[in-house]
Write a protein that holds these residues in place. Structure first.
Motif, PDB file in Angstrom:
ATOM      1  N   ASN A 231     -15.579   8.000 -16.439  1.00 14.18           N
ATOM      2  CA  ASN A 231     -16.286   8.596 -16.243  1.00 14.18           C
ATOM      3  C   ASN A 231     -16.962   9.598 -17.435  1.00 14.18           C
ATOM      4  OD1 ASN A 231     -18.933   9.850 -14.054  1.00 14.18           O
ATOM      5  ND2 ASN A 231     -17.296  11.504 -14.700  1.00 14.18           N
TER       6      ASN A 231
ATOM      7  N   LEU B 108     -18.462   6.627 -19.963  1.00 11.73           N
ATOM      8  CA  LEU B 108     -19.207   5.782 -19.290  1.00 11.73           C
ATOM      9  C   LEU B 108     -20.547   6.820 -18.520  1.00 11.73           C
ATOM     10  CD1 LEU B 108     -17.201   2.493 -17.543  1.00 11.73           C
ATOM     11  CD2 LEU B 108     -18.372   3.302 -19.840  1.00 11.73           C
ATOM     12  N   GLY B 109     -20.284   7.743 -18.311  1.00  4.81           N
ATOM     13  CA  GLY B 109     -21.281   8.784 -18.033  1.00  4.81           C
ATOM     14  C   GLY B 109     -21.764   9.398 -18.567  1.00  4.81           C
ATOM     15  N   THR B 110     -23.545  10.124 -18.054  1.00 14.83           N
ATOM     16  CA  THR B 110     -24.065  10.128 -19.256  1.00 14.83           C
ATOM     17  C   THR B 110     -24.578  12.051 -17.900  1.00 14.83           C
ATOM     18  OG1 THR B 110     -26.110   9.026 -18.295  1.00 14.83           O
ATOM     19  CG2 THR B 110     -24.932   9.048 -20.547  1.00 14.83           C
TER      20      THR B 110
ATOM     21  N   LYS C 114     -26.234  14.034 -15.654  1.00 13.62           N
ATOM     22  CA  LYS C 114     -27.894  13.721 -15.360  1.00 13.62           C
ATOM     23  C   LYS C 114     -28.370  15.063 -14.914  1.00 13.62           C
ATOM     24  CE  LYS C 114     -28.751  12.017 -10.995  1.00 13.62           C
ATOM     25  NZ  LYS C 114     -29.291  10.490 -10.967  1.00 13.62           N
TER      26      LYS C 114
ATOM     27  N   GLU D 154     -12.642   1.540 -15.507  1.00 15.33           N
ATOM     28  CA  GLU D 154     -13.750   1.501 -16.042  1.00 15.33           C
ATOM     29  C   GLU D 154     -14.738   0.629 -15.175  1.00 15.33           C
ATOM     30  OE1 GLU D 154     -13.154   0.405 -19.929  1.00 15.33           O
ATOM     31  OE2 GLU D 154     -13.379   2.485 -20.468  1.00 15.33           O
TER      32      GLU D 154
ATOM     33  N   TRP E  11     -15.859   1.535 -11.699  1.00 15.20           N
ATOM     34  CA  TRP E  11     -16.934   2.863 -12.284  1.00 15.20           C
ATOM     35  C   TRP E  11     -18.386   2.102 -12.267  1.00 15.20           C
ATOM     36  CZ3 TRP E  11     -21.656   4.168 -15.354  1.00 15.20           C
ATOM     37  CH2 TRP E  11     -21.459   5.445 -15.196  1.00 15.20           C
ATOM     38  N   LYS E  12     -18.361   1.035 -13.119  1.00 21.44           N
ATOM     39  CA  LYS E  12     -20.046   0.414 -13.524  1.00 21.44           C
ATOM     40  C   LYS E  12     -19.849  -0.152 -11.941  1.00 21.44           C
ATOM     41  CE  LYS E  12     -18.200  -0.929 -17.958  1.00 21.44           C
ATOM     42  NZ  LYS E  12     -17.653  -1.753 -19.215  1.00 21.44           N
TER      43      LYS E  12
ATOM     44  N   ASP F 111     -21.550   4.759 -11.199  1.00 15.84           N
ATOM     45  CA  ASP F 111     -22.706   5.101 -12.020  1.00 15.84           C
ATOM     46  C   ASP F 111     -23.478   5.384 -10.659  1.00 15.84           C
ATOM     47  OD1 ASP F 111     -24.515   5.311 -14.053  1.00 15.84           O
ATOM     48  OD2 ASP F 111     -24.298   2.942 -14.236  1.00 15.84           O
TER      49      ASP F 111
ATOM     50  N   ALA G 286     -26.775   5.354 -11.680  1.00 11.59           N
ATOM     51  CA  ALA G 286     -27.927   4.637 -11.108  1.00 11.59           C
ATOM     52  C   ALA G 286     -27.656   4.134 -10.424  1.00 11.59           C
ATOM     53  CB  ALA G 286     -28.111   3.926 -12.660  1.00 11.59           C
ATOM     54  N   LEU G 287     -26.609   3.075  -9.662  1.00 13.29           N
ATOM     55  CA  LEU G 287     -26.599   3.255  -8.376  1.00 13.29           C
ATOM     56  C   LEU G 287     -26.981   3.423  -6.628  1.00 13.29           C
ATOM     57  CD1 LEU G 287     -23.303   1.067  -9.795  1.00 13.29           C
ATOM     58  CD2 LEU G 287     -25.641  -0.432 -10.203  1.00 13.29           C
TER      59      LEU G 287
END
Length: 339
Positions: free
Chosen positions: A91, A94-96, A98, A159, A162-163, A167, A169-170
């Motif tokens: 996380n 890969l995460g940004t 928010k 990972e 997570w994807k 995510d 965005a999902l």
């Protein structure tokens, strides 16, 4: 909870004619109790004075990882080789961050929407993995009300998970076409009840959880509900991936299954690792298939019958023990089960 805050909650959340479910009384038994309830709060150092409202840190998603245990190391996300730790690493990489959405109608303290928060809350749970591979975990994803099985206990597995499902965005359908071997199902229960039992973090939760589990089971079964304390093996039913060929089809299938669950009268009770606010033990989180999450604190067996009747069955919220809530405000809806 102060009368000012209680009134504010009633106005913003619990008024059935405006934004959401109405309020209900917190305690069903007499005071002093006449039903032989074990009030552990009388012998534990429970904070009975501080305001609990707003004591929940907002999050976008919360995951509950299978361990088959009811107690864990003090910080589960720092135990090397566990999925909790690996998922924390995934996380972070890969995460940004928010950014909260701006709104002209902000929610009162204690209430938040998963779409406006970016944090991933990672918990261990008492349920066991139903993957045939002992190095794979079964994870419940909330508030999506989704179960993901076959998550490898490796960084690559964390990972991929997570994807596929976490995510920000999902949406809850996640990624439909993937190269991994993950399988997903709708969590097949009318509600999920989480009870913090993390003794090595705080013994108060470990004392409270087994008593509350027993009392919840007693009152739910008295109401004719089926109660599980471990996640039913879902592999006998086809996964969502096998039933849907597109994201739209998958989303429609999920929504259809979720909408039918309340009538099943089946509850899942799990114990989980630290959620914060152990001074407010017993700590209880109730999720409904719609994705609403109600956080209660200072829960003792005295309150369980009322929680079962009013929150679990009728979809109402009890302000007196309310710590915070996820996606509770649904304009025009009368209960936590309304779509």
């Amino acid at each position: 909870m102060s009368s000012r805050l209680t009134g504010k909650l009633r106005a913003f959340v619990f008024n059935s004619h405006n934004n959401g479910p109405k309020a209900a009384e917190c305690r069903s038994c007499a005071d002093p109790c006449n039903q032989d309830h074990d009030d552990f709060s009388s012998r534990l150092d429970i904070d009975m004075d501080s305001d609990m409202l707003g004591s929940v840190k907002p999050y976008h998603r919360q995951v509950v990882i299978s361990t088959g245990k009811t107690d864990w190391e003090k910080d589960v996300t720092e135990v090397e080789g566990t999925l909790a730790a690996l998922l924390t690493t995934a996380n972070s990489s890969l995460g940004t961050p928010k950014k909260p959405k701006s709104t002209n109608d902000p929610l009162p303290s204690g209430l938040f929407s998963h779409t406006e928060a970016g944090r991933l809350a990672i918990l261990n749970g008492s349920h066991r993995s139903f993957s045939p591979d002992e190095l794979e975990e079964t994870v419940i994803v909330l508030p999506d009300f989704i179960v993901v099985s076959g998550v490898p206990r490796t960084l690559a597995g964390a990972e991929a998970f997570w994807k596929a499902a976490l995510d920000p965005a999902l949406d809850r359908a996640g990624v439909t076409h993937r190269l991994d071997n993950l399988n997903t199902w709708v969590l097949p229960y009318s509600c999920l009840i989480l009870l913090c039992s993390h003794k090595r973090r705080d013994k108060r939760c470990a004392v409270a959880a087994p008593m509350l589990e027993k009392t919840f089971q007693q009152y739910l079964e008295r109401e004719g509900w089926e109660v599980h304390t471990d996640l039913h093996d879902l592999t006998s039913a086809p996964s969502l991936e096998l039933q849907a060929s597109s994201t739209i089809e998958k989303e429609q299938l999920i929504e259809s299954q979720l909408k039918s669950l309340h009538a099943e009268h089946r509850a899942l009770i799990l114990r989980n690792s630290h959620v914060g606010g152990h001074k407010f033990a017993g700590n209880c989180i109730i999720y409904t298939p719609r994705g609403a999450g109600v956080w209660y604190g200072r829960v003792t067996p005295h309150e369980v019958e009322s929680i079962v009747k009013h929150t679990v069955i009728d979809g109402q919220v009890l302000p007196t023990i309310f710590r915070g809530g996820l996606d509770l405000v649904c304009r025009g809806k009368k209960t936590l089960y309304d779509w």
